[in-house]
Design an enzyme around this catalytic site. Structure first.
Site, PDB file in Angstrom:
ATOM      1  N   CYS A  54       6.382   0.163   7.031  1.00  0.00           N
ATOM      2  CA  CYS A  54       5.889   1.327   6.305  1.00  0.00           C
ATOM      3  C   CYS A  54       6.985   1.771   5.348  1.00  0.00           C
ATOM      4  O   CYS A  54       8.141   1.912   5.766  1.00  0.00           O
ATOM      5  CB  CYS A  54       5.550   2.446   7.292  1.00  0.00           C
ATOM      6  SG  CYS A  54       4.931   3.931   6.484  1.00  0.00           S
ATOM      7  N   LEU A  55       6.645   1.992   4.086  1.00  0.00           N
ATOM      8  CA  LEU A  55       7.656   2.388   3.095  1.00  0.00           C
ATOM      9  C   LEU A  55       8.303   3.718   3.453  1.00  0.00           C
ATOM     10  O   LEU A  55       9.394   4.023   2.966  1.00  0.00           O
ATOM     11  CB  LEU A  55       7.024   2.459   1.704  1.00  0.00           C
ATOM     12  CG  LEU A  55       6.523   1.118   1.132  1.00  0.00           C
ATOM     13  CD1 LEU A  55       5.871   1.329  -0.234  1.00  0.00           C
ATOM     14  CD2 LEU A  55       7.658   0.112   1.032  1.00  0.00           C
ATOM     15  N   GLY A 114       0.835  -1.197   0.000  1.00  0.00           N
ATOM     16  CA  GLY A 114       0.000   0.000   0.000  1.00  0.00           C
ATOM     17  C   GLY A 114       0.867   1.242   0.000  1.00  0.00           C
ATOM     18  O   GLY A 114       2.013   1.208   0.469  1.00  0.00           O
ATOM     19  N   GLN A 152       2.714  10.017   1.288  1.00  0.00           N
ATOM     20  CA  GLN A 152       4.029   9.357   1.308  1.00  0.00           C
ATOM     21  C   GLN A 152       4.890   9.738   0.111  1.00  0.00           C
ATOM     22  O   GLN A 152       6.085   9.417   0.082  1.00  0.00           O
ATOM     23  CB  GLN A 152       3.874   7.833   1.349  1.00  0.00           C
ATOM     24  CG  GLN A 152       3.275   7.327   2.654  1.00  0.00           C
ATOM     25  CD  GLN A 152       3.225   5.819   2.670  1.00  0.00           C
ATOM     26  OE1 GLN A 152       2.256   5.245   2.212  1.00  0.00           O
ATOM     27  NE2 GLN A 152       4.260   5.183   3.170  1.00  0.00           N
ATOM     28  N   HIS A 159      -2.433   7.308   7.226  1.00  0.00           N
ATOM     29  CA  HIS A 159      -1.508   8.255   6.580  1.00  0.00           C
ATOM     30  C   HIS A 159      -2.216   9.542   6.163  1.00  0.00           C
ATOM     31  O   HIS A 159      -1.624  10.621   6.200  1.00  0.00           O
ATOM     32  CB  HIS A 159      -0.882   7.627   5.328  1.00  0.00           C
ATOM     33  CG  HIS A 159       0.340   6.794   5.602  1.00  0.00           C
ATOM     34  ND1 HIS A 159       1.481   7.322   6.165  1.00  0.00           N
ATOM     35  CD2 HIS A 159       0.608   5.486   5.364  1.00  0.00           C
ATOM     36  CE1 HIS A 159       2.398   6.359   6.260  1.00  0.00           C
ATOM     37  NE2 HIS A 159       1.892   5.233   5.792  1.00  0.00           N
ATOM     38  N   HIS A 194      -4.137   1.193   7.745  1.00  0.00           N
ATOM     39  CA  HIS A 194      -2.788   1.776   7.752  1.00  0.00           C
ATOM     40  C   HIS A 194      -2.733   2.974   6.797  1.00  0.00           C
ATOM     41  O   HIS A 194      -2.217   4.037   7.150  1.00  0.00           O
ATOM     42  CB  HIS A 194      -1.783   0.688   7.355  1.00  0.00           C
ATOM     43  CG  HIS A 194      -0.356   1.145   7.250  1.00  0.00           C
ATOM     44  ND1 HIS A 194       0.654   0.617   8.032  1.00  0.00           N
ATOM     45  CD2 HIS A 194       0.243   2.067   6.449  1.00  0.00           C
ATOM     46  CE1 HIS A 194       1.796   1.216   7.715  1.00  0.00           C
ATOM     47  NE2 HIS A 194       1.581   2.085   6.750  1.00  0.00           N
ATOM     48  N   GLU A 195      -3.270   2.785   5.585  1.00  0.00           N
ATOM     49  CA  GLU A 195      -3.179   3.856   4.576  1.00  0.00           C
ATOM     50  C   GLU A 195      -4.094   5.028   4.921  1.00  0.00           C
ATOM     51  O   GLU A 195      -3.729   6.193   4.706  1.00  0.00           O
ATOM     52  CB  GLU A 195      -3.496   3.307   3.182  1.00  0.00           C
ATOM     53  CG  GLU A 195      -2.579   2.170   2.714  1.00  0.00           C
ATOM     54  CD  GLU A 195      -1.090   2.464   2.837  1.00  0.00           C
ATOM     55  OE1 GLU A 195      -0.699   3.647   2.768  1.00  0.00           O
ATOM     56  OE2 GLU A 195      -0.316   1.507   3.034  1.00  0.00           O
TER      57      GLU A 195
HETATM   58 ZN    ZN Z   1       2.847   3.454   5.814  1.00  0.00          ZN
END
Ligand code: ZN
Length: 170
Positions: free
Chosen positions: A94-95, A49, A54, A140, A136-137
């Site tokens: 998390c990226l 995701g 991000q 963000h 999670h997304e």
């Molecule tokens: Zn993340």
């Protein structure tokens, strides 16, 4: 909006990751280009995701793919999560926070109400990994990171990695 091909994944502690993103109100070619770029970056990073903040774009959308199969690519715009059920702990990374993976407790199942890239309404129910990605997304989009949801032992365990990200020259 900047040229989408110039957009890269940004990392903690970039302050844009802490912003509350704005609703999308124009469903145009620019939005489609942005989503395509996000899917490319997610795939290149082997993520499941990626949310627009991000890559430094403070708009309420994310892309996801729980399986890695191209047909499972999905873009959700202006998502709202409700009807949460159950509770389970699972490992999340998390990226935007490389090198950190922590245990996070979240509802097991939920509903998501959103729009697609054409602005058409989407309503889905999911559980386990899919519901976890949605949560999670969506976090963000509200400036919330897994660092805010991890427990005390992960807080201790990740301290050094986070400090290195906060102050890379030291
Ligand atoms: Zn993340």
């Amino acid at each position: 909006m900047p040229d989408p091909t110039s957009l890269r994944i940004i990392h903690y502690p970039d302050s844009r990751l802490r912003a509350r993103s704005a609703p999308v109100d124009r469903f145009n070619a620019e939005l489609r280009d942005l989503a395509a770029r996000m899917l490319t970056l997610m795939r290149e990073s082997k993520g499941v995701g990626l949310a627009a903040p991000q890559i430094g774009v403070l708009l309420r959308l994310f892309v996801m793919n729980p399986t890695g199969q191209p047909s499972d690519d999905r873009v959700l715009v202006n998502p709202v999560i409700d009807e949460m059920e159950g509770s389970a702990v699972a490992t999340e990374g998390c990226l935007s926070i490389p090198g950190v993976s922590v245990q996070i407790r979240r509802p097991v199942a939920c509903r998501i109400v959103a729009q697609d890239l054409a602005g058409e309404p989407v309503e889905l129910r999911g559980r386990d990994l899919v519901a976890r990605i949605w949560q999670h997304e969506t976090d963000h989009l509200n400036g919330v990171l897994i660092l805010d949801r991890m427990g005390p032992s992960d807080r201790v365990a990740t301290r050094k990695v986070l400090r290195a990200l906060e102050d890379p020259v030291r």
